[in-house]
Design an enzyme around this catalytic site. Structure first.
Site, PDB file in Angstrom:
ATOM      1  CB  SER A 144      -1.133  -0.178   1.397  1.00  0.00           C
ATOM      2  OG  SER A 144      -1.489   1.096   1.411  1.00  0.00           O
ATOM      3  CD  GLU A 238      -5.523  -2.622  -4.848  1.00  0.00           C
ATOM      4  OE1 GLU A 238      -5.230  -1.732  -4.480  1.00  0.00           O
ATOM      5  OE2 GLU A 238      -4.994  -3.840  -5.211  1.00  0.00           O
ATOM      6  CG  HIS A 268      -5.931  -2.336  -0.332  1.00  0.00           C
ATOM      7  ND1 HIS A 268      -4.578  -1.166  -1.630  1.00  0.00           N
ATOM      8  CD2 HIS A 268      -5.167  -1.909   0.551  1.00  0.00           C
ATOM      9  CE1 HIS A 268      -4.095  -1.133  -0.681  1.00  0.00           C
ATOM     10  NE2 HIS A 268      -3.868  -0.770   0.765  1.00  0.00           N
TER      11      HIS A 268
END
Length: 308
Positions: A144, A238, A268
């Site tokens: 991320s 996502e 995600h």
């Protein structure tokens, strides 16, 4: 791969108490509780320490080759998360790659805005090099925001004239803090964990007065020339899908060896759910194989190089 597993994960995430764009202190506490609710396996060891003056947590699993190091950058939109919160996923990568992971406790926004995270990441890498770890026995891994930080750190190392690691693997990287990708809205109804509004809140916290297009904040806009081989993994459900796809395209434009893997109908950083999702285990095994292959390629190249 089980459709029921994907449905169960989607339902769990949609009802999770975390508000990524909410009050920072509350989000940090909730995220920590979520990420540490399942104890680490008993054969995983974690040791806190310092690397280049930056706090780190070394995560190790049985059978690790001490010669290789995974420098790991956690997620959390630059404002939440910690090395301890990432220990479970780092251990999963460590176990499959056969190398210890060193999770970097980089400073968080809004208390420490850009470029604090990049400075800490570069310092940690310098620390490994200063310990005598060859750059070709280091691999970067990030998830991320940590995925975006991974790419930014590679760019910063290159610009500083420091050696690149053997490879970098990023899970669902956040590489565009302007949140301009089409998937930010086009995938919003499918993403059970993130919203573009939440990301924009956290981007403001991290950027301060820095433009969102600053290359070391949003490495999607950076010159990626000279970076090591990249593996990019993302889920099709996502809002950051376009961050991954556009990063792969830009890396290819700059002659970087790059592989993009998009796993269908998963969210995600789905890799964090290997205990309940077959796709997550398969993705982690693919990532570990990539890391090992690049280490092997680096050794072959070194062995073939003429001695000075």
């Amino acid at each position: 791969m089980s459709e029921q597993q994907r449905r169960d994960l989607d339902e769990m995430l949609r009802h999770a108490p975390l508000d990524v764009g909410g009050d920072v202190a509350e989000a940090r506490a909730v995220f920590h509780q979520m990420m540490t609710s399942v104890p680490l396996p008993p054969d995983v060891t974690t040791v806190p320490g310092l690397l280049g003056g930056v706090p780190v947590l070394t995560v190790d699993t049985p059978g690790s080759d001490p010669a290789g190091v995974l420098l790991y950058f956690h997620g959390g939109a630059y404002a939440i998360g910690s090395a301890a919160d990432a220990a479970g996923l780092a251990a999963d990568v460590s176990r499959r790659a056969g190398a210890r992971a060193v999770c970097v406790e980089y400073r968080l926004a809004p208390e420490n805005p850009f470029p604090a995270a990049v400075d800490d990441a570069v310092a940690a890498c310098r620390g490994l090099l200063d310990q005598g770890i060859p750059s070709d026995r280091i691999a970067f891994v990030g998830e991320s925001a940590g995925g975006g930080l991974t790419i930014a750190t590679l760019v910063a190392l290159r610009d500083a004239g420091l050696p690149q690691p053997a490879s970098a693997t990023v899970f669902s990287p956040w590489t565009d803090l302007t949140v301009s990708g089409a998937s930010a809205t086009g995938k919003a109804h499918l993403d059970p964990a993130l919203t573009p509004e939440a990301l924009r809140v956290r981007a403001r916290d991290y950027l301060g007065r820095t433009p969102g297009t600053e290359p070391l904040a949003s490495p999607l806009f950076a010159d990626l020339t000279g970076l090591p081989p990249l593996l990019i993994q993302a889920g099709s459900h996502e809002i950051l899908l376009d961050d991954a796809a556009r990063l792969a395209s830009r890396a290819a434009d700059h002659d970087v060896q790059v592989e993009l893997q998009v796993w269908p109908q998963v969210p995600h950083v789905f890799q964090a759910f290997a205990a309940m999702l077959d796709e997550a285990d398969a993705a982690l095994r693919s990532a570990a194989a990539f890391v090992r292959a690049q280490w092997a390629a680096a050794r072959t190249t070194q062995a073939a190089s003429p001695r000075q």
